[in-house]
Design a protein around this motif. Sequence first.
Motif, PDB file in Angstrom:
ATOM      1  N   SER A   1      -2.332   3.606  -3.342  1.00 35.46           N
ATOM      2  CA  SER A   1      -3.364   3.465  -2.003  1.00 35.46           C
ATOM      3  C   SER A   1      -3.262   4.661  -1.279  1.00 35.46           C
ATOM      4  CB  SER A   1      -2.395   2.224  -1.261  1.00 35.46           C
ATOM      5  OG  SER A   1      -3.182   2.271   0.075  1.00 35.46           O
TER       6      SER A   1
ATOM      7  N   CYS B   1      -3.707   4.181   1.754  1.00 37.29           N
ATOM      8  CA  CYS B   1      -2.919   3.821   3.253  1.00 37.29           C
ATOM      9  C   CYS B   1      -1.572   3.561   3.248  1.00 37.29           C
ATOM     10  CB  CYS B   1      -3.746   2.364   3.430  1.00 37.29           C
ATOM     11  SG  CYS B   1      -5.681   2.282   3.449  1.00 37.29           S
TER      12      CYS B   1
ATOM     13  N   THR C   1      -0.723   0.743  10.047  1.00 31.84           N
ATOM     14  CA  THR C   1      -0.844   1.180   8.715  1.00 31.84           C
ATOM     15  C   THR C   1      -2.038   2.398   8.945  1.00 31.84           C
ATOM     16  OG1 THR C   1      -0.791  -0.915   7.634  1.00 31.84           O
ATOM     17  CG2 THR C   1      -2.200   0.531   6.504  1.00 31.84           C
ATOM     18  N   HIS C   2      -1.868   3.379   8.231  1.00 33.90           N
ATOM     19  CA  HIS C   2      -2.818   4.664   8.415  1.00 33.90           C
ATOM     20  C   HIS C   2      -3.260   5.037   7.016  1.00 33.90           C
ATOM     21  CE1 HIS C   2      -2.565   9.135  10.103  1.00 33.90           C
ATOM     22  NE2 HIS C   2      -3.795   8.725   9.672  1.00 33.90           N
ATOM     23  N   CYS C   3      -4.640   5.031   7.104  1.00 36.06           N
ATOM     24  CA  CYS C   3      -5.422   5.646   5.839  1.00 36.06           C
ATOM     25  C   CYS C   3      -6.103   6.715   6.093  1.00 36.06           C
ATOM     26  CB  CYS C   3      -6.511   4.190   5.458  1.00 36.06           C
ATOM     27  SG  CYS C   3      -5.549   2.389   5.655  1.00 36.06           S
TER      28      CYS C   3
ATOM     29  N   LEU D   1      -8.460  -4.904   7.495  1.00 33.77           N
ATOM     30  CA  LEU D   1      -8.266  -3.703   6.675  1.00 33.77           C
ATOM     31  C   LEU D   1      -8.470  -4.668   5.054  1.00 33.77           C
ATOM     32  CD1 LEU D   1      -7.588  -1.026   5.295  1.00 33.77           C
ATOM     33  CD2 LEU D   1      -5.105  -1.632   5.711  1.00 33.77           C
TER      34      LEU D   1
ATOM     35  N   ASP E   1      -7.630  -3.035   1.412  1.00 37.14           N
ATOM     36  CA  ASP E   1      -7.016  -2.023   0.701  1.00 37.14           C
ATOM     37  C   ASP E   1      -6.742  -2.760  -0.727  1.00 37.14           C
ATOM     38  OD1 ASP E   1      -5.662   0.179  -0.555  1.00 37.14           O
ATOM     39  OD2 ASP E   1      -3.712  -0.239   0.712  1.00 37.14           O
TER      40      ASP E   1
END
Length: 276
Positions: free
Chosen positions: A52, A54, A65-67, A252, A254
């Motif tokens: 991922s 993210c 959550t950091h993408c 989101l 993902d």
Amino acid sequence: MRTAVLLLALGLAACNPAPEGEPVITTEIGGGSDDGAEIASPEPASTPMRASDCKPVSFEGARLTHCIADPAKHAITTDLGPDDGAPYRSFAALSSGRGASAPPVAFAMNGGMFEASGDPVGYYVEDAERLVELNRNDGPGNFHLKPNGVFFGSNGSWRVLDSETFYRTVGDRPQFGTQSGPMLVIDGTIHPEISEDGPSKALRNGVGVDAQGRAHFVISESPVSFGLFARYFRDEAKTPNALFLDGNVSSLWDPASGRRDARAPLGPIIVVETKQ
């Protein structure tokens, strides 16, 4: 057809400008408290096939959550709905609408505020076609808390600018663009109307671009204040400019982790694709 529908929607919005969201969310910075509960993501997604882009993070006691989209391996586009059709309104519909030849989706997020129909409130460009003009109107709600801003880009060069700077300095139409508001961080400084930790708390998502040209997409996993959210972009993502995308409808997709949020109908969607 879709262009005509969007122009009609913009005309209606000019008469009765909508502040944000689906339905239109009228909460403003510092006013009241959005008692947005953490919501599960019930829709099934495809089986994870890769790592991922993210990751879960913690900041000042909040879970986020950091993408990260990297121009070396990703492309970014906006997608509202199928040609000559109504907006998708969900990641499931977006997934079904993508052709077999479309690049793999690295991740996607809701991408700006919108009318009850799902049509954008502000500037919106898809595949280099401008469907909605820059919205410089005054009005209520977070979208109109000036300065608001635009996330846009072409050929792997991505930027976030406040709307007035965008209006003055950007002459060429980008390949994609979406307007929202307010700005969270402006030239390294938090928006002047954002308090350190105000009472308004909600699920939130936003985007900023760092000095290396990478786009950082962040979504909170529980209600947070604007102040905390803006500080994360300034202090952790280190994005000189960052833009609030929306609250409570924040979602989101993902595919690599099997996550596909379905908490509320969506408007414009920002899609980060894996280059092949």
